[in-house]
Structure formats: structure tokens, C-alpha cells
Design a protein around this motif. Structure first.
Motif, PDB file in Angstrom:
ATOM      1  N   GLU A 134       7.922  -3.448   4.160  1.00 17.64           N
ATOM      2  CA  GLU A 134       8.365  -3.024   2.832  1.00 17.64           C
ATOM      3  C   GLU A 134       7.269  -3.230   1.789  1.00 17.64           C
ATOM      4  O   GLU A 134       7.029  -2.362   0.939  1.00 17.64           O
ATOM      5  N   LEU A 135       6.592  -4.374   1.849  1.00 17.16           N
ATOM      6  CA  LEU A 135       5.532  -4.642   0.876  1.00 17.16           C
ATOM      7  C   LEU A 135       4.352  -3.697   1.045  1.00 17.16           C
ATOM      8  O   LEU A 135       3.733  -3.271   0.063  1.00 17.16           O
ATOM      9  N   LEU A 138       5.578  -0.440  -0.512  1.00 21.44           N
ATOM     10  CA  LEU A 138       5.836  -0.479  -1.958  1.00 21.44           C
ATOM     11  C   LEU A 138       4.588  -0.695  -2.804  1.00 21.44           C
ATOM     12  O   LEU A 138       4.536  -0.291  -3.967  1.00 21.44           O
ATOM     13  N   THR A 139       3.574  -1.358  -2.215  1.00 19.95           N
ATOM     14  CA  THR A 139       2.405  -1.728  -3.017  1.00 19.95           C
ATOM     15  C   THR A 139       1.134  -0.970  -2.660  1.00 19.95           C
ATOM     16  O   THR A 139       0.199  -0.918  -3.467  1.00 19.95           O
ATOM     17  N   TRP A 146      -2.021  -8.799   2.754  1.00 21.37           N
ATOM     18  CA  TRP A 146      -0.726  -9.476   2.735  1.00 21.37           C
ATOM     19  C   TRP A 146      -0.656 -10.589   3.770  1.00 21.37           C
ATOM     20  O   TRP A 146      -0.056 -11.629   3.538  1.00 21.37           O
ATOM     21  N   LEU A 175       2.867  -5.522  -8.561  1.00 27.76           N
ATOM     22  CA  LEU A 175       4.183  -5.599  -7.938  1.00 27.76           C
ATOM     23  C   LEU A 175       5.232  -5.015  -8.867  1.00 27.76           C
ATOM     24  O   LEU A 175       5.471  -5.546  -9.954  1.00 27.76           O
ATOM     25  N   ALA A 179       9.168  -4.483  -5.253  1.00 22.33           N
ATOM     26  CA  ALA A 179       8.259  -5.377  -4.529  1.00 22.33           C
ATOM     27  C   ALA A 179       8.508  -6.835  -4.914  1.00 22.33           C
ATOM     28  O   ALA A 179       8.460  -7.730  -4.066  1.00 22.33           O
TER      29      ALA A 179
END
Length: 218
Positions: A134-135, A138-139, A146, A175, A179
Motif C-alpha cells: 500500500e505504501l 500510495l507514495t 521503505w 505522505l 499513506a
């Protein structure tokens, strides 16, 4: 000297990590069997061409060729003079390398969404995989950024990525609200300094928590 011995001395001489030495040895074992037993001063342009022809359809073709060039350049240095000229120095790949598949199709997107929904209710490892995916989505941050993220790198609306040894400068990953909500879940499940800690040692970052998701695309 045999090329295998030169490989070991090259890596040690470059003060590379043990993990790098292991990676190089593995690459040689998989791709360079025809060169391994040759004396370094007996390797010819034809040998390099035959090697590249035999591995051109693999994902490691270019990396292997660069490694061969580096090792033979190192062996040809005047300080060692194990061979007069590097037969790979002017070698240009003439054999088409297979393109690595990087995108997933719509069916796989559906499979991924389904399994992620199941993993949200799964064990901590499964939930961490979901959070990581997901991160990334989203980013737009890189996987390693990460994986190496610590709690101390988090701000109210950003992740600070410190400069690394490759020379990449500091950067900020912004973010958004979605996020930040994911980060909050990650932080709630984190006891040590890392957002994605190793399962074996909590003081180390996890090497690849996304591995479990690869089964989705087998």
C-alpha cells in the motif's frame, strides 16, 4: 590463476562485503561454467562472446558481462599483469537480452486485491506485506527506501530518506492522508526502530517482506 581464484581476489581487493562475494560467486556458478576452469590468461574474445551468447536470454546477461569485464580489467592492471589485454574490454553485446516483465495484468491486479484483503486479517507478516504494498502504491517510494525506514525518519507528513553510500542525496517522500493512515498501522505494530523489522532480529531491517506476495504471480 584460474578465473575463479581471480574472482575471489578481485572482490576481496575491492573490500566488498561477504554478501557481495556470495552474490558474485552465485552468478558465476549459474552463468559462467565455461569460464570457471580456464586460466585467466587463456580467456579470449571468443570465450566471452560464447558466454554472452549462451546467457543472452537470461535476466542476468548484462550484469554477468559487466562482472566479467571488471574482473578481467582488474587482472590486466599493471600491478598484477596476469594478462596483457582484457578480451572483454571492447566487447559489445550482439545478442538480444530477454526483456524483464515488470508490469502485472488486470487478472493479476484482481488476484492481488483479493489476497491483500485476506491478508489484512492474517498474521503480522501478512499484514506487513499489505502495508508495504500500500505504501509503495500510495507514495511512489522505492522498495528499499521503505525497507530501510526507521521511526526516527518519519515526520508528520513525510518520510525522510537519508543519503546513502551510493551518493544519492537526502529526499522526502510526502505522505498523503491515506499513506499516513497506513503508517499509523505500521507504527502500532512496531516495537523496535524499524518500520519493517526482520522476523529473526528485531534490531535489523527486513530484507524482503514482499517475497510472500510473489506467489500471487507464479
Amino acid at each position: 590463476s584460474e578465473i575463479k581464484t581471480v574472482l575471489d581476489e578481485y572482490v576481496i581487493g575491492q573490500e566488498r562485503a561477504k554478501r557481495t562475494l556470495s552474490t558474485y560467486r552465485g552468478r558465476w556458478r549459474r552463468n559462467c561454467q565455461k569460464l570457471v576452469k580456464l586460466k585467466v590468461d587463456r580467456i579470449t574474445y571468443a570465450d566471452v562472446d560464447e558466454l554472452h551468447r549462451s546467457i543472452a536470454a537470461t535476466a542476468e546477461a548484462d550484469m554477468t558481462l559487466r562482472l566479467v569485464r571488471a574482473i578481467l580489467n582488474w587482472a590486466a592492471h599493471p600491478a598484477r599483469a596476469w594478462l596483457r589485454d582484457n578480451p572483454a574490454s571492447k566487447f559489445e553485446p550482439r545478442h538480444r537480452q530477454r526483456r524483464r516483465r515488470r508490469a502485472i495484468d488486470l487478472d493479476q491486479v484482481g488476484s492481488l486485491a483479493k489476497i491483500m484483503e485476506e491478508w489484512r486479517q492474517g498474521d503480522l507478516g501478512q499484514r506487513r506485506t499489505v502495508w508495504l504494498l500500500e505504501l509503495l502504491a500510495l507514495t511512489g517510494g522505492r522498495l528499499n527506501e521503505w525497507l530501510q525506514a526507521k521511526l526516527e525518519h518519519l515526520g508528520d507528513d513525510h518520510l525522510a530518506v537519508p543519503a546513502n553510500k551510493e551518493g544519492n542525496p537526502d529526499k522526502l517522500i510526502r505522505l498523503g492522508a491515506a499513506a499516513r493512515a497506513v503508517v499509523a498501522e505500521v507504527k502500532a505494530a512496531t516495537l523496535g526502530p524499524w518500520l519493517f523489522p526482520s522476523y529473526v532480529r528485531k534490531d535489523k531491517a527486513m530484507a524482503a517482506p514482499y517475497v510472500g506476495a510473489r506467489a500471487l504471480f507464479a
